[in-house]
Enzyme design. Structure first.
Site, PDB file in Angstrom:
ATOM      1  N   ARG A 132      41.455  32.449  26.872  1.00  0.00           N
ATOM      2  CA  ARG A 132      41.575  33.946  27.397  1.00  0.00           C
ATOM      3  C   ARG A 132      41.088  34.823  26.203  1.00  0.00           C
ATOM      4  O   ARG A 132      40.894  36.093  26.546  1.00  0.00           O
ATOM      5  CB  ARG A 132      43.239  34.158  27.659  1.00  0.00           C
ATOM      6  CG  ARG A 132      43.686  33.458  28.900  1.00  0.00           C
ATOM      7  CD  ARG A 132      44.629  33.951  29.505  1.00  0.00           C
ATOM      8  NE  ARG A 132      45.674  33.357  30.439  1.00  0.00           N
ATOM      9  CZ  ARG A 132      45.457  33.358  31.797  1.00  0.00           C
ATOM     10  NH1 ARG A 132      44.391  34.010  32.386  1.00  0.00           N
ATOM     11  NH2 ARG A 132      46.371  32.370  32.550  1.00  0.00           N
ATOM     12  N   ASP A 184      36.738  34.774  43.721  1.00  0.00           N
ATOM     13  CA  ASP A 184      36.096  33.550  43.690  1.00  0.00           C
ATOM     14  C   ASP A 184      36.181  33.119  45.305  1.00  0.00           C
ATOM     15  O   ASP A 184      35.288  33.665  45.937  1.00  0.00           O
ATOM     16  CB  ASP A 184      36.994  32.554  43.034  1.00  0.00           C
ATOM     17  CG  ASP A 184      36.260  31.123  43.073  1.00  0.00           C
ATOM     18  OD1 ASP A 184      35.160  30.959  43.003  1.00  0.00           O
ATOM     19  OD2 ASP A 184      37.217  30.281  42.866  1.00  0.00           O
ATOM     20  N   GLU A 211      41.141  43.160  38.594  1.00  0.00           N
ATOM     21  CA  GLU A 211      41.004  41.809  38.778  1.00  0.00           C
ATOM     22  C   GLU A 211      40.073  41.036  37.879  1.00  0.00           C
ATOM     23  O   GLU A 211      39.030  41.641  37.521  1.00  0.00           O
ATOM     24  CB  GLU A 211      41.182  41.439  40.166  1.00  0.00           C
ATOM     25  CG  GLU A 211      41.108  39.737  40.362  1.00  0.00           C
ATOM     26  CD  GLU A 211      42.198  39.025  40.083  1.00  0.00           C
ATOM     27  OE1 GLU A 211      42.364  39.147  38.755  1.00  0.00           O
ATOM     28  OE2 GLU A 211      42.714  38.323  40.779  1.00  0.00           O
ATOM     29  N   ASP A 212      40.209  39.731  37.196  1.00  0.00           N
ATOM     30  CA  ASP A 212      39.216  39.035  36.520  1.00  0.00           C
ATOM     31  C   ASP A 212      38.004  38.803  37.380  1.00  0.00           C
ATOM     32  O   ASP A 212      36.868  38.923  36.963  1.00  0.00           O
ATOM     33  CB  ASP A 212      39.896  37.945  35.856  1.00  0.00           C
ATOM     34  CG  ASP A 212      40.489  37.057  36.596  1.00  0.00           C
ATOM     35  OD1 ASP A 212      40.614  37.264  37.545  1.00  0.00           O
ATOM     36  OD2 ASP A 212      41.129  35.876  35.924  1.00  0.00           O
ATOM     37  N   PHE A 240      32.417  27.440  36.598  1.00  0.00           N
ATOM     38  CA  PHE A 240      33.750  27.699  36.033  1.00  0.00           C
ATOM     39  C   PHE A 240      33.591  28.287  34.726  1.00  0.00           C
ATOM     40  O   PHE A 240      33.071  27.630  33.748  1.00  0.00           O
ATOM     41  CB  PHE A 240      34.915  26.602  35.966  1.00  0.00           C
ATOM     42  CG  PHE A 240      36.014  26.994  35.994  1.00  0.00           C
ATOM     43  CD1 PHE A 240      36.938  27.206  37.159  1.00  0.00           C
ATOM     44  CD2 PHE A 240      36.870  27.127  34.715  1.00  0.00           C
ATOM     45  CE1 PHE A 240      38.268  27.721  36.957  1.00  0.00           C
ATOM     46  CE2 PHE A 240      38.042  27.484  34.610  1.00  0.00           C
ATOM     47  CZ  PHE A 240      38.884  27.710  35.559  1.00  0.00           C
TER      48      PHE A 240
HETATM   49  P1  IMP Z   1      40.322  33.053  44.595  1.00  0.00           P
HETATM   50  O1  IMP Z   1      41.753  33.437  45.156  1.00  0.00           O
HETATM   51  O2  IMP Z   1      39.784  31.955  44.665  1.00  0.00           O
HETATM   52  O3  IMP Z   1      39.491  34.546  44.548  1.00  0.00           O
HETATM   53  O4  IMP Z   1      40.693  33.050  43.003  1.00  0.00           O
HETATM   54  C1  IMP Z   1      40.889  34.084  42.147  1.00  0.00           C
HETATM   55  C2  IMP Z   1      41.377  33.552  41.010  1.00  0.00           C
HETATM   56  O5  IMP Z   1      41.196  32.328  40.515  1.00  0.00           O
HETATM   57  C3  IMP Z   1      41.043  34.571  39.772  1.00  0.00           C
HETATM   58  O6  IMP Z   1      41.943  35.769  39.685  1.00  0.00           O
HETATM   59  C4  IMP Z   1      41.119  33.528  38.519  1.00  0.00           C
HETATM   60  O7  IMP Z   1      42.457  33.686  38.094  1.00  0.00           O
HETATM   61  C5  IMP Z   1      40.887  32.081  38.985  1.00  0.00           C
HETATM   62  N1  IMP Z   1      39.640  31.681  39.029  1.00  0.00           N
HETATM   63  C6  IMP Z   1      38.536  31.551  39.987  1.00  0.00           C
HETATM   64  N2  IMP Z   1      37.333  31.229  39.222  1.00  0.00           N
HETATM   65  C7  IMP Z   1      37.528  31.089  38.082  1.00  0.00           C
HETATM   66  C8  IMP Z   1      36.781  30.764  36.856  1.00  0.00           C
HETATM   67  O8  IMP Z   1      35.590  30.652  37.011  1.00  0.00           O
HETATM   68  N3  IMP Z   1      37.293  30.689  35.606  1.00  0.00           N
HETATM   69  C9  IMP Z   1      38.781  30.834  35.638  1.00  0.00           C
HETATM   70  N4  IMP Z   1      39.481  31.426  36.499  1.00  0.00           N
HETATM   71  C10 IMP Z   1      39.119  31.287  37.579  1.00  0.00           C
HETATM   72 MG    MG Z   2      43.470  35.912  38.292  1.00  0.00          MG
END
Ligand code: IMP
Ligand code: MG
Length: 169
Positions: free
Chosen positions: A158, A96, A92-93, A145
């Site tokens: 991207r 968060d 996963e990227d 972000f």
């Molecule tokens: P989570 O469910 O809040 O952990 O969100 C995870 C997803 O939110 C990641 O897979 C990203 O696609 C997106 N995301 C969270 N933070 C960022 C950021 O700083 N930049 C771009 N995408 C983000």
């Molecule tokens: Mg993602």
């Protein structure tokens, strides 16, 4: 600019070594890329690994087009093959709030993999809302972000080979 392309590449080579050292050398590792954000990390990570790797792709989205989490997770593309009895690593990227990964891990674990681990290029621990295990983390970053290297803002950026902080306004 937050992370230069060469710093990312060098960290990923280390992660690949770390991952391979954790699995028996005669057992396959099945890498599951979370689209779309994970595509570039996946491609560099697997290129740093030896041949005992297989791949699949899944798509979920937790975000609309903005920078704030909706808390809502949508499943958009499922895997093509079964996970039963395989060593699975979710690629996963970024982690968060952790909501997306928590959801994904639950679904994939229910498919009876031999083992299930997660690798995220980035982690923003200060934003975590749920506890979720991530065994392999590339970089821990502050609550900013970020875009580039797979990560987008409204589907843009991207393609950048580096990671940058998105300026507000
Ligand atoms: P989570 O469910 O809040 O952990 O969100 C995870 C997803 O939110 C990641 O897979 C990203 O696609 C997106 N995301 C969270 N933070 C960022 C950021 O700083 N930049 C771009 N995408 C983000
Ligand atoms: Mg993602």
């Amino acid at each position: 600019m937050l992370l230069q392309a060469d710093a990312i590449q060098s960290r990923i080579r280390d992660l690949a070594l770390e991952i391979e050292a954790d699995y028996p050398s005669d057992e396959e590792i099945h890498m599951v890329c979370v689209l779309k954000g994970g595509f570039m990390f996946m491609s560099d990570l697997v290129r740093s690994m030896t041949t005992r790797v297989t791949m699949d792709f899944i798509a979920v989205s937790s975000y609309g087009s903005g920078t704030k989490s909706s808390g809502e997770v949508r499943f958009q593309k499922d895997l093509d093959t079964s996970l039963e009895g395989r060593h699975v690593i979710i690629v996963e990227d970024i982690v968060d709030t952790g909501l997306t990964l928590k959801y994904l891990q639950e679904i994939l674990r229910s498919r009876a993999p031999k083992s299930l681990k997660t690798s995220c290029l980035l982690s923003k621990p200060s934003r975590r809302r749920v506890t979720v295990p991530v065994e392999y983390i590339g970089f821990t970053i502050e609550d900013k972000f970020v875009v580039g290297y797979g990560l987008d803002y409204a589907e843009k950026y991207r393609n950048l080979p580096y990671i940058a902080i998105l300026q507000e306004g």
